[in-house]
Design an enzyme around this catalytic site. Structure first.
Site, PDB file in Angstrom:
ATOM      1  CG  HIS A  23      39.932  37.869  42.489  1.00 46.18           C
ATOM      2  ND1 HIS A  23      41.256  37.920  42.836  1.00 46.18           N
ATOM      3  CD2 HIS A  23      39.296  38.582  43.125  1.00 46.18           C
ATOM      4  CE1 HIS A  23      41.317  38.766  43.956  1.00 46.18           C
ATOM      5  NE2 HIS A  23      39.996  39.237  44.290  1.00 46.18           N
TER       6      HIS A  23
ATOM      7  CE  LYS B 166      39.412  35.563  46.698  1.00 48.97           C
ATOM      8  NZ  LYS B 166      40.742  36.077  47.932  1.00 48.97           N
TER       9      LYS B 166
ATOM     10  CG  ASP C 218      40.235  34.855  50.732  1.00 47.58           C
ATOM     11  OD1 ASP C 218      39.497  34.080  50.340  1.00 47.58           O
ATOM     12  OD2 ASP C 218      40.638  35.886  50.212  1.00 47.58           O
TER      13      ASP C 218
ATOM     14  CE1 TYR D 285      43.330  39.821  46.648  1.00 49.00           C
ATOM     15  CE2 TYR D 285      43.399  38.195  48.505  1.00 49.00           C
ATOM     16  CZ  TYR D 285      42.312  38.971  47.588  1.00 49.00           C
ATOM     17  OH  TYR D 285      41.174  39.041  47.772  1.00 49.00           O
TER      18      TYR D 285
END
Ligand code: 1BO
Length: 305
Positions: free
Chosen positions: A108, A77, A47, A52
């Protein structure tokens, strides 16, 4: 190495492994290392997210693994500052990942922020508040409709949502232009925040639920919880395994994050909890004064009063 990870069937018909590697706060090389270790340990579900800042390294680890793409389940996302630019943002993600497609593309947060140039992730107004787009101009519903179009490209196998409360999901499902029920809702879930009502609601609509921060985010408070420690001792495993196994027991998908090879591996040692053990863990938050959110940005949306 292959691991025996149970799967759940999504409303698209695809199977999603119930345990996946979470990669929030794994960047600057950690995203690469943890993905390499996870794939070696037998994970087939990773994921990631634009936010990130690790799509490139996660993708590199995936490509180098030599594991056939169809054996893997990869999620990324779209972040609030990109909600008005779905197609170009998705193309950027797929380019960073270096993959032909993703198995799941998630919104998100259901909050659009302006790309005003002062901060890529948390743009602010002169008064310091987060620069949220007026929903009359653009809302999460518009983003979702754009995400639906991505399904036709073949580069996205399923779309879903994250950090939505029940009201926002109801509004989404009631919109006549929404023709695709989200495959997944990814939310903060752990024994201090079981969100049973939301989980049940999603399941009743055919939406699978994924748990992020399953060990309680920063400091992993779940690992020192008395009930979890007691069950872990009885079962002869570490407390993380109990928290992860509880998520599996309650039919959710769980995304433990770690950058340590040994912990990444240990997180896959699932135990089959009895209903008695599962219910005891369900009750932990009640003994501690009620549900507690550990990831709660001011601009996020309310989950409960
Ligand atoms: C703020 C990010 C939450 C987990 O994806």
């Amino acid at each position: 190495m292959s691991a025996n990870i149970p799967t759940i069937k999504l409303n698209t018909g695809a199977l999603i492994p119930q345990v996946g590697l979470g990669t929030w706060q794994s960047a600057d090389g950690d995203g690469y290392k943890s993905t390499v270790e996870a794939l070696k340990a037998g994970y087939t579900h990773i994921d990631s997210a634009m936010f990130y800042r690790n799509e490139a390294e996660v993708g590199k680890a995936i490509r180098e693994s030599g594991i056939p793409r169809e054996k893997l389940f990869i999620t990324t996302k779209i972040w609030p500052t990109d909600l008005q630019y779905v197609e170009e943002t998705f193309n950027k993600s797929i380019e960073l990942l270096g993959l032909d497609y993703v198995d799941l593309y998630l919104m998100h947060w259901p909050v659009a922020m302006n790309h005003n140039g002062n901060d890529r992730w948390y743009p602010t107004r002169p008064d310091g508040s987060i620069d949220i787009v007026d929903p009359k101009e653009w809302s999460y519903l518009d983003t979702y409709k754009e995400m639906q179009k991505l399904l036709k490209t073949g580069k996205v196998k399923a779309i879903g949502i994250s950090n939505f409360n029940k009201e926002r999901i109801e509004k989404l499902l009631a919109d006549p232009e929404v023709t695709v029920v989200p495959a997944v809702e990814q939310i903060e879930l752990h024994p201090l925040l079981p969100q049973q009502e939301l989980v049940d609601y999603c399941h009743s609509k055919g939406i699978a639920v994924e748990a992020y921060s399953p060990l309680g985010s920063t400091g992993a408070p779940i690992l020192s919880n008395e009930t979890i420690v007691k069950i872990a001792k009885k079962r002869g495993v570490n407390p993380a395994v109990i928290a992860i196994s509880w998520a599996v027991w309650r039919k959710t998908i769980v995304l433990p994050k770690s950058t340590h090879a040994e912990r990444i591996k240990a997180n896959l040692q699932l135990v089959e909890l009895t209903d008695e053990e599962g219910k005891e863990i369900d009750n932990i938050h009640k003994l501690l004064g009620g549900p507690k959110r550990l990831v709660d940005p001011k601009w996020g949306i309310k989950l409960f009063d």
